[in-house]
Scaffold this motif. Structure first.
Motif, PDB file in Angstrom:
ATOM      1  N   ASP A   1     -28.481 -28.409 -12.722  1.00 40.71           N
ATOM      2  CA  ASP A   1     -29.765 -28.520 -12.529  1.00 40.71           C
ATOM      3  C   ASP A   1     -30.208 -29.473 -11.375  1.00 40.71           C
ATOM      4  OD1 ASP A   1     -28.687 -30.892 -13.345  1.00 40.71           O
ATOM      5  OD2 ASP A   1     -30.051 -31.694 -14.825  1.00 40.71           O
TER       6      ASP A   1
ATOM      7  N   ASN B   1     -32.731 -26.576  -7.645  1.00 42.32           N
ATOM      8  CA  ASN B   1     -33.834 -26.172  -7.515  1.00 42.32           C
ATOM      9  C   ASN B   1     -34.294 -25.651  -6.255  1.00 42.32           C
ATOM     10  OD1 ASN B   1     -36.230 -24.827  -8.597  1.00 42.32           O
ATOM     11  ND2 ASN B   1     -37.394 -26.682  -8.621  1.00 42.32           N
TER      12      ASN B   1
ATOM     13  N   ALA C   1     -25.358 -18.121 -12.952  1.00 40.93           N
ATOM     14  CA  ALA C   1     -26.361 -17.966 -13.845  1.00 40.93           C
ATOM     15  C   ALA C   1     -26.909 -19.339 -14.134  1.00 40.93           C
ATOM     16  CB  ALA C   1     -25.855 -17.266 -15.095  1.00 40.93           C
ATOM     17  N   GLN C   2     -26.147 -20.281 -14.284  1.00 43.71           N
ATOM     18  CA  GLN C   2     -26.587 -21.677 -14.658  1.00 43.71           C
ATOM     19  C   GLN C   2     -27.407 -22.093 -13.501  1.00 43.71           C
ATOM     20  OE1 GLN C   2     -26.188 -23.331 -17.617  1.00 43.71           O
ATOM     21  NE2 GLN C   2     -25.292 -20.968 -18.168  1.00 43.71           N
TER      22      GLN C   2
ATOM     23  N   ARG D   1     -30.787 -20.164 -13.419  1.00 42.96           N
ATOM     24  CA  ARG D   1     -31.534 -20.517 -14.465  1.00 42.96           C
ATOM     25  C   ARG D   1     -32.469 -22.074 -14.183  1.00 42.96           C
ATOM     26  NH1 ARG D   1     -27.247 -19.396 -18.794  1.00 42.96           N
ATOM     27  NH2 ARG D   1     -27.568 -17.074 -19.089  1.00 42.96           N
ATOM     28  N   HIS D   2     -31.706 -22.673 -13.311  1.00 45.97           N
ATOM     29  CA  HIS D   2     -32.578 -23.853 -12.804  1.00 45.97           C
ATOM     30  C   HIS D   2     -33.067 -23.867 -11.550  1.00 45.97           C
ATOM     31  CE1 HIS D   2     -29.659 -25.488 -16.138  1.00 45.97           C
ATOM     32  NE2 HIS D   2     -30.761 -26.276 -16.255  1.00 45.97           N
TER      33      HIS D   2
END
Length: 106
Positions: free
Chosen positions: A59, A62, A78-79, A82-83
């Motif tokens: 996270d 970005n 993918a993690q 997603r962030h």
């Protein structure tokens, strides 16, 4: 498989194309479905490596560009995506690259 001319690399490709990293932990969902990838993800971050999300800091990237070398099924990539990370995957296994593309498509 893309022949590299290097026996070791070719063997690695055969192994991972035949038995993609993490796929053997998926026992319920039909292969190559969203549920299949989510089941692999659940196992990876729930049972296999519950510490990984914090260590990898999914996270915290970005809008950053992120390159993963040896991305497997694309579970970690993918993690990051997603962030909000802009991700690129490089893998010796063409099978892994196909799975990562599928993972992002479902």
């Amino acid at each position: 498989m893309i022949a590299t001319g290097d026996a070791y690399k070719d063997q690695v490709q055969r192994q991972w194309n035949h038995d993609p990293a993490g796929s053997h932990y998926v026992t319920v969902a039909p292969a190559h479905t969203q549920e299949w990838f989510l089941e692999a993800e659940h196992y990876r971050y729930g049972s296999y490596a519950p510490w990984m999300a914090e260590t990898m800091e999914f996270d915290r990237h970005n809008c950053e560009k992120l390159l993963e070398i040896g991305g497997g099924m694309g579970t970690d990539l993918a993690q990051f995506a997603r962030h909000g990370a802009r991700v690129t995957d490089v893998d010796l296994s063409a099978g892994h690259l196909r799975l990562a593309r599928e993972n992002f498509a479902v």
